[in-house]
Scaffold this motif. Structure first.
Motif, PDB file in Angstrom:
ATOM      1  N   LEU A   1       0.873  -1.182   0.000  1.00  0.00           N
ATOM      2  CA  LEU A   1       0.000   0.000   0.000  1.00  0.00           C
ATOM      3  C   LEU A   1       0.911   1.234   0.000  1.00  0.00           C
ATOM      4  O   LEU A   1       1.488   1.607   1.017  1.00  0.00           O
ATOM      5  N   ASP A   2       1.014   1.841  -1.151  1.00  0.00           N
ATOM      6  CA  ASP A   2       2.023   2.875  -1.378  1.00  0.00           C
ATOM      7  C   ASP A   2       1.473   4.253  -1.031  1.00  0.00           C
ATOM      8  O   ASP A   2       1.132   5.035  -1.910  1.00  0.00           O
ATOM      9  N   LEU A   3       1.363   4.533   0.255  1.00  0.00           N
ATOM     10  CA  LEU A   3       0.769   5.793   0.731  1.00  0.00           C
ATOM     11  C   LEU A   3       1.609   6.328   1.881  1.00  0.00           C
ATOM     12  O   LEU A   3       2.213   5.553   2.623  1.00  0.00           O
ATOM     13  N   VAL A   4       1.586   7.657   2.033  1.00  0.00           N
ATOM     14  CA  VAL A   4       2.253   8.295   3.173  1.00  0.00           C
ATOM     15  C   VAL A   4       1.170   8.972   4.000  1.00  0.00           C
ATOM     16  O   VAL A   4       0.234   9.559   3.447  1.00  0.00           O
ATOM     17  N   PHE A   5       1.252   8.880   5.332  1.00  0.00           N
ATOM     18  CA  PHE A   5       0.258   9.550   6.171  1.00  0.00           C
ATOM     19  C   PHE A   5       0.367  11.058   6.015  1.00  0.00           C
ATOM     20  O   PHE A   5       1.451  11.634   6.200  1.00  0.00           O
ATOM     21  N   ALA A   6      -0.754  11.697   5.694  1.00  0.00           N
ATOM     22  CA  ALA A   6      -0.816  13.162   5.669  1.00  0.00           C
ATOM     23  C   ALA A   6      -1.177  13.654   7.070  1.00  0.00           C
ATOM     24  O   ALA A   6      -1.594  12.864   7.928  1.00  0.00           O
ATOM     25  N   ALA A   7      -1.015  14.955   7.297  1.00  0.00           N
ATOM     26  CA  ALA A   7      -1.471  15.538   8.565  1.00  0.00           C
ATOM     27  C   ALA A   7      -3.001  15.587   8.542  1.00  0.00           C
ATOM     28  O   ALA A   7      -3.614  15.666   7.477  1.00  0.00           O
ATOM     29  N   THR A   8      -3.608  15.543   9.733  1.00  0.00           N
ATOM     30  CA  THR A   8      -5.074  15.531   9.808  1.00  0.00           C
ATOM     31  C   THR A   8      -5.616  16.951   9.716  1.00  0.00           C
ATOM     32  O   THR A   8      -5.718  17.660  10.721  1.00  0.00           O
ATOM     33  N   GLU A   9      -5.896  17.382   8.486  1.00  0.00           N
ATOM     34  CA  GLU A   9      -6.422  18.730   8.222  1.00  0.00           C
ATOM     35  C   GLU A   9      -7.722  18.591   7.431  1.00  0.00           C
ATOM     36  O   GLU A   9      -7.816  17.729   6.553  1.00  0.00           O
ATOM     37  N   PRO A  10      -8.710  19.475   7.678  1.00  0.00           N
ATOM     38  CA  PRO A  10      -9.959  19.412   6.906  1.00  0.00           C
ATOM     39  C   PRO A  10      -9.718  19.462   5.399  1.00  0.00           C
ATOM     40  O   PRO A  10     -10.363  18.716   4.637  1.00  0.00           O
ATOM     41  N   ALA A  11      -8.773  20.290   4.948  1.00  0.00           N
ATOM     42  CA  ALA A  11      -8.563  20.452   3.507  1.00  0.00           C
ATOM     43  C   ALA A  11      -8.130  19.140   2.850  1.00  0.00           C
ATOM     44  O   ALA A  11      -8.447  18.872   1.685  1.00  0.00           O
ATOM     45  N   THR A  12      -7.411  18.307   3.600  1.00  0.00           N
ATOM     46  CA  THR A  12      -6.940  17.028   3.058  1.00  0.00           C
ATOM     47  C   THR A  12      -8.092  16.044   2.886  1.00  0.00           C
ATOM     48  O   THR A  12      -8.047  15.147   2.044  1.00  0.00           O
ATOM     49  N   LEU A  13      -9.128  16.203   3.720  1.00  0.00           N
ATOM     50  CA  LEU A  13     -10.231  15.233   3.748  1.00  0.00           C
ATOM     51  C   LEU A  13     -11.429  15.682   2.906  1.00  0.00           C
ATOM     52  O   LEU A  13     -12.248  14.864   2.494  1.00  0.00           O
ATOM     53  N   ALA A  14     -11.520  17.003   2.674  1.00  0.00           N
ATOM     54  CA  ALA A  14     -12.737  17.586   2.094  1.00  0.00           C
ATOM     55  C   ALA A  14     -13.007  17.131   0.665  1.00  0.00           C
ATOM     56  O   ALA A  14     -14.131  17.230   0.175  1.00  0.00           O
ATOM     57  N   ASP A  15     -11.985  16.609   0.007  1.00  0.00           N
ATOM     58  CA  ASP A  15     -12.089  16.186  -1.382  1.00  0.00           C
ATOM     59  C   ASP A  15     -12.741  14.802  -1.529  1.00  0.00           C
ATOM     60  O   ASP A  15     -13.079  14.377  -2.630  1.00  0.00           O
TER      61      ASP A  15
END
Ligand SMILES: NC(=O)C1=CN([C@@H]2O[C@H](COP(=O)(O)OP(=O)(O)OC[C@H]3O[C@@H](n4cnc5c(N)ncnc54)[C@H](OP(=O)(O)O)[C@@H]3O)[C@@H](O)[C@H]2O)C=CC1
Ligand SMILES: CC(=O)N[C@@H](CCC(=O)OP(=O)(O)O)C(=O)O
Length: 333
Positions: free
Chosen positions: A53-67
């Motif tokens: 699973l080729d993913l990096v954890f992003a920071a927990t911000e609304p803008a990251t999730l809103a999409d």
């Protein structure tokens, strides 16, 4: 591209199980996996079971999730409300934490502390009318792990008037993953191995949730920490009001529920049989001495107790088959 989903708190135990289920789901595509202290780390550094699973954890911000079309929140209690409020109304949300489960604000403050954030549709599809309510909702509060194991065992008996709702006793053992990845003090292998220990005796936070979901008016819950990574075995006893057969009541209630299985007569639930699945195994009987009804319930706390249940709710909210991407069968031995 399928339906776009994101997981906040993806570095935790419940979040990791969500990532595993989403990766194997035919209609869901992961667009973001966020973390707190682990932001910036590769997913596989924290969850080696998710190799490839080729993913990096992003920071927990609304803008990251809103999409995303749908966001799963797998955050500590008290952290979901502000984040959910910052997401557009068009984004569906399933909260695995407790912030939005209770209708009684005073009970929330008593057991969790702080101000109650509000009440969302309760994410237990097997309760009467709840499957349709979840399908129509954009915000769903997923169940607590002891709460789902106990509620599935008890709710049909209370609804049928088969037990006294003012005298329910539950003793339930949980694997250590129920406490989350962050819990360390009493969960180090050397202290948990070879030990069973009660905790939160007389004051567990799932009591008001179970009462709300089942209609029980007085309930004693004693949780026990068990030396295993996953699983909950709840033993629920109550005083019968008549001569209804408890097993028949449960079998009728769950005749059309794909994940709740009333076992054949004489077979009692084992946690190991539910691991890796979204199933709940039930069996009922009568105590020959006291006459109390006994129902035993087994689940995987990270499956039907958390991530599996959340995917089942998401399937309903998204108009997908309720069982999609979920297993009825456990892994064994
Ligand atoms: N474990 C279980 O069996 C069940 C859990 N739940 C509920 O699911 C939720 C997650 O539980 P679980 O996975 O066990 O917990 P974990 O402790 O394993 O994971 C918590 C997650 O939240 C992140 N996090 C920690 N602090 C913050 C913060 N201040 N702001 C934003 N993110 C934060 C962590 O990130 P990082 O690690 O990067 O710091 C991690 O991703 C909880 O509400 C829990 O009660 C519900 C039912 C069962
Ligand atoms: C073993 C263990 O510590 N389990 C946790 C269960 C937490 C859980 O289910 O989560 P919610 O609090 O979101 O409901 C406990 O008893 O508090």
């Amino acid at each position: 591209m399928g339906i776009r989903v994101a997981v906040a708190g993806a570095s935790g135990y419940a979040g990791g199980e969500l990532l595993r289920l989403i990766a194997g789901h035919p209609e869901l595509d992961m667009v973001a996996a966020t973390a707190h202290r682990q932001a910036g780390a590769p997913v596989t550094a924290v969850h080696p079971q998710l190799v490839g699973l080729d993913l990096v954890f992003a920071a927990t911000e609304p803008a990251t999730l809103a999409d995303a079309d749908l966001v799963f929140l797998a955050l500590p209690h008290g952290e979901s409300a502000a984040l959910a409020a910052a997401l557009p109304e068009t984004v569906r949300v399933v909260d695995l934490g407790a912030d939005h489960r209770l209708r009684d604000a005073a009970a929330w403050t008593r057991y969790y502390g702080g101000e109650h954030a509000g009440t969302w549709t309760y994410g237990l599809p097997e309760l009467p009318g709840q499957r349709a309510a979840i399908a129509a909702a954009t915000r769903v509060a997923n169940t607590g792990c002891y709460a789902v194991a106990t509620t599935l065992a008890l709710a049909p008996l209370v609804a049928a008037g088969a037990v006294d709702p003012a005298d329910v006793v539950v003793v339930a053992a949980s694997g250590t993953s129920g406490a989350g990845r962050a819990a360390k003090t009493n969960l180090l292998g050397s202290e948990v191995m070879g030990d069973l220990s009660p905790y939160k005796v007389g004051a567990h936070q799932h009591v008001p949730e179970i009462k709300q979901a089942t209609g029980a008016t007085s309930l004693s819950l004693t949780p026990v920490l068990a030396p295993m990574p996953r699983g909950i075995l709840a033993t629920v006893t109550a005083v019968p009001t008549g001569d209804a057969d408890p097993r028949a009541v449960l079998a009728r209630a769950y005749a059309d529920a794909p994940f709740v299985h009333v076992l054949p007569e004489g077979a009692w639930p084992h946690t190991a049989a539910t691991l890796g699945s979204n199933s709940c195994h039930l069996q009922a009987g009568v105590d020959v001495d006291s006459g109390r009804l006994i129902v035993v319930s087994a689940i995987d706390n990270l499956g039907k107790g958390a991530a599996g249940q959340a995917v089942q709710c998401a399937n309903l909210m998204l108009g997908l088959p309720e069982t999609m991407g979920l297993s009825v069968w456990g892994i064994a031995p």
